[in-house]
Design a protein around this motif. Structure first.
Motif, PDB file in Angstrom:
ATOM      1  N   GLU A  37       0.706  -1.030  -0.028  1.00 40.40           N
ATOM      2  CA  GLU A  37       0.092  -0.052  -0.086  1.00 40.40           C
ATOM      3  C   GLU A  37       0.807   1.161   0.198  1.00 40.40           C
ATOM      4  O   GLU A  37       0.504   2.455  -0.533  1.00 40.40           O
ATOM      5  N   ARG A 127      -7.560  -4.217   1.846  1.00 42.08           N
ATOM      6  CA  ARG A 127      -8.341  -2.942   1.993  1.00 42.08           C
ATOM      7  C   ARG A 127      -8.298  -2.274   2.942  1.00 42.08           C
ATOM      8  O   ARG A 127      -8.351  -0.881   3.031  1.00 42.08           O
ATOM      9  N   GLN A 130      -5.171  -0.161   3.223  1.00 46.53           N
ATOM     10  CA  GLN A 130      -5.220   0.670   2.197  1.00 46.53           C
ATOM     11  C   GLN A 130      -5.876   2.001   2.964  1.00 46.53           C
ATOM     12  O   GLN A 130      -5.282   2.997   2.871  1.00 46.53           O
ATOM     13  N   CYS A 131      -6.978   1.449   3.453  1.00 48.68           N
ATOM     14  CA  CYS A 131      -7.645   2.847   4.210  1.00 48.68           C
ATOM     15  C   CYS A 131      -6.936   3.329   5.341  1.00 48.68           C
ATOM     16  O   CYS A 131      -6.615   4.801   5.261  1.00 48.68           O
ATOM     17  N   ARG A 134      -3.647   5.418   3.745  1.00 55.83           N
ATOM     18  CA  ARG A 134      -4.143   6.587   3.027  1.00 55.83           C
ATOM     19  C   ARG A 134      -4.283   7.599   4.016  1.00 55.83           C
ATOM     20  O   ARG A 134      -4.371   8.871   4.046  1.00 55.83           O
ATOM     21  N   LYS A 135      -5.063   7.354   5.172  1.00 56.16           N
ATOM     22  CA  LYS A 135      -5.632   8.097   6.077  1.00 56.16           C
ATOM     23  C   LYS A 135      -4.567   8.684   6.909  1.00 56.16           C
ATOM     24  O   LYS A 135      -4.187  10.218   7.300  1.00 56.16           O
ATOM     25  N   ILE A 141     -10.096   8.731   0.713  1.00 53.63           N
ATOM     26  CA  ILE A 141     -10.347   7.248   0.789  1.00 53.63           C
ATOM     27  C   ILE A 141     -11.671   7.035   0.187  1.00 53.63           C
ATOM     28  O   ILE A 141     -12.572   7.701   0.392  1.00 53.63           O
ATOM     29  N   ASP A 142     -11.609   5.622  -0.848  1.00 52.36           N
ATOM     30  CA  ASP A 142     -12.876   5.617  -1.355  1.00 52.36           C
ATOM     31  C   ASP A 142     -14.014   5.272  -0.587  1.00 52.36           C
ATOM     32  O   ASP A 142     -14.161   4.483   0.504  1.00 52.36           O
ATOM     33  N   LYS A 143     -15.139   6.263  -0.876  1.00 50.40           N
ATOM     34  CA  LYS A 143     -16.434   5.889   0.222  1.00 50.40           C
ATOM     35  C   LYS A 143     -16.976   4.430  -0.004  1.00 50.40           C
ATOM     36  O   LYS A 143     -17.614   4.223   1.354  1.00 50.40           O
ATOM     37  N   LEU A 145     -15.484   1.857   0.093  1.00 53.01           N
ATOM     38  CA  LEU A 145     -14.609   1.068   1.195  1.00 53.01           C
ATOM     39  C   LEU A 145     -14.931   1.429   2.546  1.00 53.01           C
ATOM     40  O   LEU A 145     -15.205   0.505   3.351  1.00 53.01           O
ATOM     41  N   THR A 146     -15.334   2.657   3.003  1.00 52.64           N
ATOM     42  CA  THR A 146     -15.580   3.249   4.216  1.00 52.64           C
ATOM     43  C   THR A 146     -16.796   2.729   4.417  1.00 52.64           C
ATOM     44  O   THR A 146     -17.133   2.339   5.720  1.00 52.64           O
ATOM     45  N   TYR A 150     -15.723   0.137   7.644  1.00 51.96           N
ATOM     46  CA  TYR A 150     -15.695   0.697   9.007  1.00 51.96           C
ATOM     47  C   TYR A 150     -16.724   0.066   9.719  1.00 51.96           C
ATOM     48  O   TYR A 150     -17.723  -0.148   9.462  1.00 51.96           O
TER      49      TYR A 150
END
Length: 387
Positions: A37, A127, A130-131, A134-135, A141-143, A145-146, A150
């Motif tokens: 990542e 994944r 990845q989040c 990126r945070k 972050i791709d919504k 995925l969140t 999350y």
């Protein structure tokens, strides 16, 4: 001579193996996920395991126990990189928590941290990483995925409760009522089952919860079932139920249609005993045989010397062949019912022991009984399986 990658990304970064607890994923796998990542960001020259091998071989701390700021600083200086990164992956109850820290080696300080809580979907750890990465870098972050990954501590959408698959065997006992009881008690010679109107039941429940919280869940149930085996009968049914489960005590209510197979013939019940014992069932074939034997030589039923079979209504007005009744000698057809069930699920760890009372209503009678079984939480839906 510097490599092309080093010239493109003057900042070098090394990944120290993160701590992983409560999961099947190994720490070395999480380390590789972090490298992948970071490389995707295209911000650093990311040291791989081969770049770090000589240094990490010097001590066990550098190899697998280097998560503190001080160790990351020493490791970075040994490797002559600008930054080091590590952290932890922890499964806590029904969620996965990823914490990362980025250390500036020259300053010996943690310059960035990130912490994210995810729903318990370990297959999606890449994944999640990845989040978290990126945070850590303040990137979008791709919504999608969140929304799916999350952890959300709110009702009616929790993946760990709302998408559980419970399945297991069911056994029980039921009593037939109404016309079904008559069919069970009727002699075989009249197309009946000639059994006691109470039957054992054995089946398998396929259960899928589609929404739920700690105090409420809605579920779909499919139950194929066979009854009467102990009395030499094979009576198959299938039920499709929509259910609701309430509270930690596990009280539940379910309802839905059922389908089965039965054999039927056209006929009537000789309630007046006009042709034999009162209450006997006479099918159309039975009547034809009876009338041909009894009235074939009766002049009353001769027309120009030719025998004309009489109808039963000529003797008793209400007797006719307008209705069909259960008859083991007849043709097979589908039959429908509507089932209601009320019960409670007792729990022992991951083992569920459901006990239910039920009533299956039909046009020509019903079945009332109780069943018991067991099931175990078997699967949880991951992002990959979502529609």
């Amino acid at each position: 001579m510097k490599s092309f990658a080093q010239e493109t990304h003057p900042d070098k970064i090394a990944v120290a193996r993160p701590a992983v607890t409560g999961m099947q994923t190994q720490a070395i796998t999480a380390e590789k996920m972090l490298r992948i990542e970071l490389a995707k960001l295209d911000l650093y020259y990311v040291y791989d395991a081969f770049d770090m091998a000589e240094v990490t071989a010097e001590s066990e701390e550098f190899e697998s126990k280097c998560q503190s700021k001080f160790c990351l600083t020493r490791l970075g200086k040994k490797l002559t990189v600008n930054y080091t990164i590590s952290g932890s992956y922890d499964k806590l109850g029904n969620k996965i928590v990823i914490q990362l820290k980025l250390v500036d080696v020259s300053k010996g300080e943690v310059i960035r941290t990130s912490m994210l809580e995810f729903d318990d979907q370990e297959l999606e750890l890449q994944r999640m990483t990845q989040c978290a990465v990126r945070k850590l870098h303040g990137l979008e972050i791709d919504k999608l995925l969140t929304d799916r990954l999350y952890f959300k501590d709110e009702p009616a959408t929790l993946n760990n409760v709302g998408r559980i698959n419970n399945s297991g065997p069911r056994v029980g006992y039921a009593i037939m009522t109404g016309d079904l009881m008559e069919f069970a008690l009727r002699p075989e010679g009249q197309g009946g089952l000639d059994i006691f109107p109470g039957v054992s039941m054995i089946g398998y429940q396929f259960e899928k919860q589609y929404i739920g919280t700690e105090n409420f869940s809605a579920l779909f149930e499919f139950i194929p079932n066979v009854s009467g085996l102990e009395q030499g009968r094979f009576i198959p049914t299938m039920s499709f139920l929509n259910g609701f489960r309430f509270g930690k005590a596990g009280w539940e209510f379910a309802f839905g249609p059922g389908i089965g197979l039965r054999q039927t013939t056209k006929g009537f019940f000789d309630t007046q005993g006009a042709f034999g014992n009162a209450g006997d069932y006479i099918s159309e074939a039975d009547w034809n045989d009876y009338a041909d034997r009894k009235y074939v030589d009766d002049p009353q039923f001769q027309v120009n010397g030719v025998y004309s079979r009489p109808a039963p209504s000529e003797f008793v007005e209400s007797y006719n062949f307008d209705s069909r009744f259960a008859d083991t000698r007849g043709r097979t057809q589908l039959t429908t019912s509507f089932l209601f069930a009320l019960g409670r699920t007792f729990r022992a760890g991951s083992l569920n022991i459901p006990v239910n009372a039920f009533y299956s209503a039909k046009k020509d009678g019903g079945i009332v009984g109780i069943n018991v079984g067991f099931n175990v939480i078997k699967s949880k839906t991951s992002v990959k399986n979502w529609p």
